[in-house]
Design a protein around this motif. Structure first.
Motif, PDB file in Angstrom:
ATOM      1  N   HIS A 184     -13.199   4.522  -6.678  1.00 29.64           N
ATOM      2  CA  HIS A 184     -14.167   4.121  -5.387  1.00 29.64           C
ATOM      3  C   HIS A 184     -15.518   4.877  -5.184  1.00 29.64           C
ATOM      4  O   HIS A 184     -16.314   4.135  -4.775  1.00 29.64           O
ATOM      5  CB  HIS A 184     -13.301   4.741  -4.433  1.00 29.64           C
ATOM      6  CG  HIS A 184     -12.099   3.734  -3.718  1.00 29.64           C
ATOM      7  ND1 HIS A 184     -10.991   4.127  -4.509  1.00 29.64           N
ATOM      8  CD2 HIS A 184     -12.019   2.625  -3.184  1.00 29.64           C
ATOM      9  CE1 HIS A 184     -10.152   2.868  -4.018  1.00 29.64           C
ATOM     10  NE2 HIS A 184     -10.861   2.055  -3.215  1.00 29.64           N
ATOM     11  N   ASP A 228       0.761  -1.161   0.044  1.00 30.52           N
ATOM     12  CA  ASP A 228      -0.147   0.015  -0.017  1.00 30.52           C
ATOM     13  C   ASP A 228       0.823   1.247   0.085  1.00 30.52           C
ATOM     14  O   ASP A 228       2.147   1.233  -0.026  1.00 30.52           O
ATOM     15  CB  ASP A 228      -1.098  -0.059   1.197  1.00 30.52           C
ATOM     16  CG  ASP A 228      -0.443   0.126   2.357  1.00 30.52           C
ATOM     17  OD1 ASP A 228       0.678   0.498   2.580  1.00 30.52           O
ATOM     18  OD2 ASP A 228      -1.015   0.033   3.680  1.00 30.52           O
ATOM     19  N   SER A 229       0.332   2.367  -0.102  1.00 34.50           N
ATOM     20  CA  SER A 229       0.971   3.726  -0.206  1.00 34.50           C
ATOM     21  C   SER A 229       1.936   3.821   0.950  1.00 34.50           C
ATOM     22  O   SER A 229       2.915   4.343   0.739  1.00 34.50           O
ATOM     23  CB  SER A 229       0.078   4.926  -0.080  1.00 34.50           C
ATOM     24  OG  SER A 229      -0.847   4.738  -0.960  1.00 34.50           O
ATOM     25  N   GLU A 274     -11.753   5.190   1.002  1.00 34.57           N
ATOM     26  CA  GLU A 274     -11.952   6.307   0.031  1.00 34.57           C
ATOM     27  C   GLU A 274     -13.523   5.951  -0.528  1.00 34.57           C
ATOM     28  O   GLU A 274     -14.158   6.566  -1.615  1.00 34.57           O
ATOM     29  CB  GLU A 274     -11.132   6.058  -1.256  1.00 34.57           C
ATOM     30  CG  GLU A 274      -9.527   6.800  -0.980  1.00 34.57           C
ATOM     31  CD  GLU A 274      -8.857   6.629  -2.210  1.00 34.57           C
ATOM     32  OE1 GLU A 274      -9.336   6.468  -3.286  1.00 34.57           O
ATOM     33  OE2 GLU A 274      -7.766   6.637  -1.913  1.00 34.57           O
ATOM     34  N   SER A 315      -4.172   6.242   3.780  1.00 36.30           N
ATOM     35  CA  SER A 315      -5.563   5.487   4.432  1.00 36.30           C
ATOM     36  C   SER A 315      -4.879   4.580   5.475  1.00 36.30           C
ATOM     37  O   SER A 315      -5.826   4.703   6.544  1.00 36.30           O
ATOM     38  CB  SER A 315      -5.921   4.719   3.321  1.00 36.30           C
ATOM     39  OG  SER A 315      -5.319   3.578   2.882  1.00 36.30           O
ATOM     40  N   TYR A 366      -3.557  13.949   2.151  1.00 37.16           N
ATOM     41  CA  TYR A 366      -3.471  12.519   1.964  1.00 37.16           C
ATOM     42  C   TYR A 366      -2.332  12.208   0.694  1.00 37.16           C
ATOM     43  O   TYR A 366      -2.021  13.304   0.095  1.00 37.16           O
ATOM     44  CB  TYR A 366      -4.754  12.201   1.281  1.00 37.16           C
ATOM     45  CG  TYR A 366      -5.135  10.725   1.000  1.00 37.16           C
ATOM     46  CD1 TYR A 366      -4.719   9.785   1.681  1.00 37.16           C
ATOM     47  CD2 TYR A 366      -6.113  10.460  -0.122  1.00 37.16           C
ATOM     48  CE1 TYR A 366      -4.895   8.418   1.599  1.00 37.16           C
ATOM     49  CE2 TYR A 366      -6.181   8.768  -0.341  1.00 37.16           C
ATOM     50  CZ  TYR A 366      -5.892   8.088   0.264  1.00 37.16           C
ATOM     51  OH  TYR A 366      -6.012   6.865   0.552  1.00 37.16           O
ATOM     52  N   HIS A 375     -12.236  -0.020   1.333  1.00 44.54           N
ATOM     53  CA  HIS A 375     -11.246   0.975   1.443  1.00 44.54           C
ATOM     54  C   HIS A 375     -11.902   2.263   1.898  1.00 44.54           C
ATOM     55  O   HIS A 375     -12.995   2.471   1.378  1.00 44.54           O
ATOM     56  CB  HIS A 375     -10.703   0.985   0.099  1.00 44.54           C
ATOM     57  CG  HIS A 375      -9.244   2.111   0.365  1.00 44.54           C
ATOM     58  ND1 HIS A 375      -9.345   3.284   0.301  1.00 44.54           N
ATOM     59  CD2 HIS A 375      -8.032   1.472   0.189  1.00 44.54           C
ATOM     60  CE1 HIS A 375      -8.162   3.841   0.382  1.00 44.54           C
ATOM     61  NE2 HIS A 375      -7.188   2.627   0.400  1.00 44.54           N
ATOM     62  N   SER A 431      -6.846  -0.077   4.719  1.00 44.38           N
ATOM     63  CA  SER A 431      -6.041   0.345   3.592  1.00 44.38           C
ATOM     64  C   SER A 431      -5.849  -1.084   2.737  1.00 44.38           C
ATOM     65  O   SER A 431      -6.012  -2.017   3.405  1.00 44.38           O
ATOM     66  CB  SER A 431      -4.559   0.925   4.209  1.00 44.38           C
ATOM     67  OG  SER A 431      -4.023  -0.248   4.519  1.00 44.38           O
ATOM     68  N   ASN A 474      -2.199  11.017  -1.611  1.00 43.69           N
ATOM     69  CA  ASN A 474      -2.610  11.286  -3.118  1.00 43.69           C
ATOM     70  C   ASN A 474      -2.731  12.570  -3.513  1.00 43.69           C
ATOM     71  O   ASN A 474      -3.956  13.121  -3.767  1.00 43.69           O
ATOM     72  CB  ASN A 474      -4.145  10.661  -3.180  1.00 43.69           C
ATOM     73  CG  ASN A 474      -4.098   9.017  -2.994  1.00 43.69           C
ATOM     74  OD1 ASN A 474      -3.430   8.494  -1.888  1.00 43.69           O
ATOM     75  ND2 ASN A 474      -4.767   8.214  -3.896  1.00 43.69           N
TER      76      ASN A 474
HETATM   77  P1  13P Z   1      -3.690   2.355  -0.098  1.00 40.25           P
HETATM   78  O1  13P Z   1      -2.554   3.101   0.532  1.00 40.25           O
HETATM   79  O2  13P Z   1      -4.638   1.786   0.695  1.00 40.25           O
HETATM   80  O3  13P Z   1      -2.920   1.464  -0.813  1.00 40.25           O
HETATM   81  O4  13P Z   1      -4.329   3.353  -1.058  1.00 40.25           O
HETATM   82  C1  13P Z   1      -3.737   3.706  -2.315  1.00 40.25           C
HETATM   83  C2  13P Z   1      -4.722   4.365  -3.188  1.00 40.25           C
HETATM   84  O5  13P Z   1      -4.478   5.168  -3.887  1.00 40.25           O
HETATM   85  C3  13P Z   1      -6.360   4.181  -2.820  1.00 40.25           C
HETATM   86  O6  13P Z   1      -6.996   4.575  -4.086  1.00 40.25           O
END
Ligand code: 13P
Length: 310
Positions: free
Chosen positions: A182, A48-49, A207, A137, A120, A205, A221, A122
């Motif tokens: 999402h 994940d991120s 989002e 997340s 965030y 998730h 996440s 993103n």
């Molecule tokens: P995660 O950090 O949960 O992987 O989410 C990244 C993301 O861009 C969700 O759309």
């Protein structure tokens, strides 16, 4: 609905050529959990991120090939300024990240002087540079809670912000951004899936829309979803997030069934990275990610603060 998976063929000449170049260039391939199955299988690390940010910060490889969307590759470049970061498809952006620009955030800060800003992950590096701290997340509530004062500006994801609001004592000032993938998932999708599989666990998730999260047993996440896949006693799991994760979930827990709540939850940008594009970027060293030094320094501060909070 059945889960699909792709098993990479190590004998595939394309994969063999990527492997040769990966060694030659002293490169590491990082992939997000939403990537195509064959990219996940090829990667040295999939996550994940937050996990990918940590990997990017600690790798001793000389080159990072980042298989994900642009803000992720940019984050890796900010966290590893002495490494060459390659993004195999520079046009793979994130519409959510594009929903707030640095000047819009500056105006918001001007309207609420002294209120700390959590962005965030993103977001563009420029927006990160305008923020006090970044979050993903996986740690959003923890990061918001660690900010000083009773109020926090939280940008750009509105759904994630509403979710965090339920888990913090701070009052959040939210932006109206959203992830189109999402946002396509509806409460009706979840109800329909539960009617067909009443015994299933629903994981979603943050989002997703609030009414979708209300129906979920767990809000996680993508990395949290992977851990839950191994741990859950449920044999069937309904998954409310981007479809690419089904490949990884199925690999982690092959004895369980992972059903996407909607076939429409596909991020077209994540799917732009293909084996061919990974090969071409390693061949030509193309798709180099460069973040201007002053912006990188500001973004780094916000990312480091997040990594300190954990
Ligand atoms: P995660 O950090 O949960 O992987 O989410 C990244 C993301 O861009 C969700 O759309």
């Amino acid at each position: 609905m059945t889960a699909t998976s792709t098993t990479i063929n190590a004998a595939d000449p394309l994969v063999a050529r990527i492997d040769d170049l990966r060694r030659l260039r002293r490169a590491v391939i990082l992939a997000h959990n939403y990537q195509l199955g064959e990219i996940q299988d090829l990667a040295d690390f999939t996550g994940d991120s937050l996990e990918l940010s940590r990997q990017a910060a600690r790798t001793d490889a000389e080159v990072i090939v980042f298989c994900g969307v642009r803000f992720m590759a940019e984050t890796a470049a900010v966290l590893s300024p002495d490494k060459l970061v390659l993004h195999p498809e520079p046009r793979a952006g994130c519409p959510l990240a594009d929903m707030i620009a640095a000047d819009e955030l500056r105006a918001l800060k001007g309207a609420h002087p002294g209120v700390p800003v959590v962005c965030y992950v993103n977001t563009s590096a420029e927006v990160k540079a305008e923020s006090d701290c970044c979050c993903t997340s996986a740690n959003a509530a923890r990061v918001v809670e660690a900010m000083p004062g009773p109020e926090v500006i939280f940008v750009p994801d509105h759904n994630l912000g509403l979710w965090v609001q339920q888990h913090t004592s701070k009052r959040l000032l939210l932006w109206r951004g959203y992830c189109p993938t999402h946002n396509k998932i509806t409460a009706e999708d979840v109800r329909r899936a539960l009617e067909q599989h009443p015994e299933a666990e629903v994981i979603a998730h943050p989002e997703c829309r609030p009414e979708v999260l209300d129906l979920a047993h767990q809000v996680l996440s993508t990395g949290g979803m992977i851990r839950r896949a191994r741990e859950t006693p449920a044999r069937t799991v309904i998954v409310a997030t981007e479809l690419g994760i089904i490949h990884r979930l199925q690999k982690e827990a092959p004895d369980k069934r992972f059903l996407p709540v909607s076939r429409h939850a596909v991020c077209p940008n994540m799917k732009r990275i293909t084996l061919e594009k990974v090969l071409w970027s390693l061949e030509d060293m193309s798709g180099q990610v460069q973040v201007p030094r002053d912006i990188a320094a500001g973004a780094r501060r916000a990312l480091d603060r997040m990594l300190e909070i954990g």
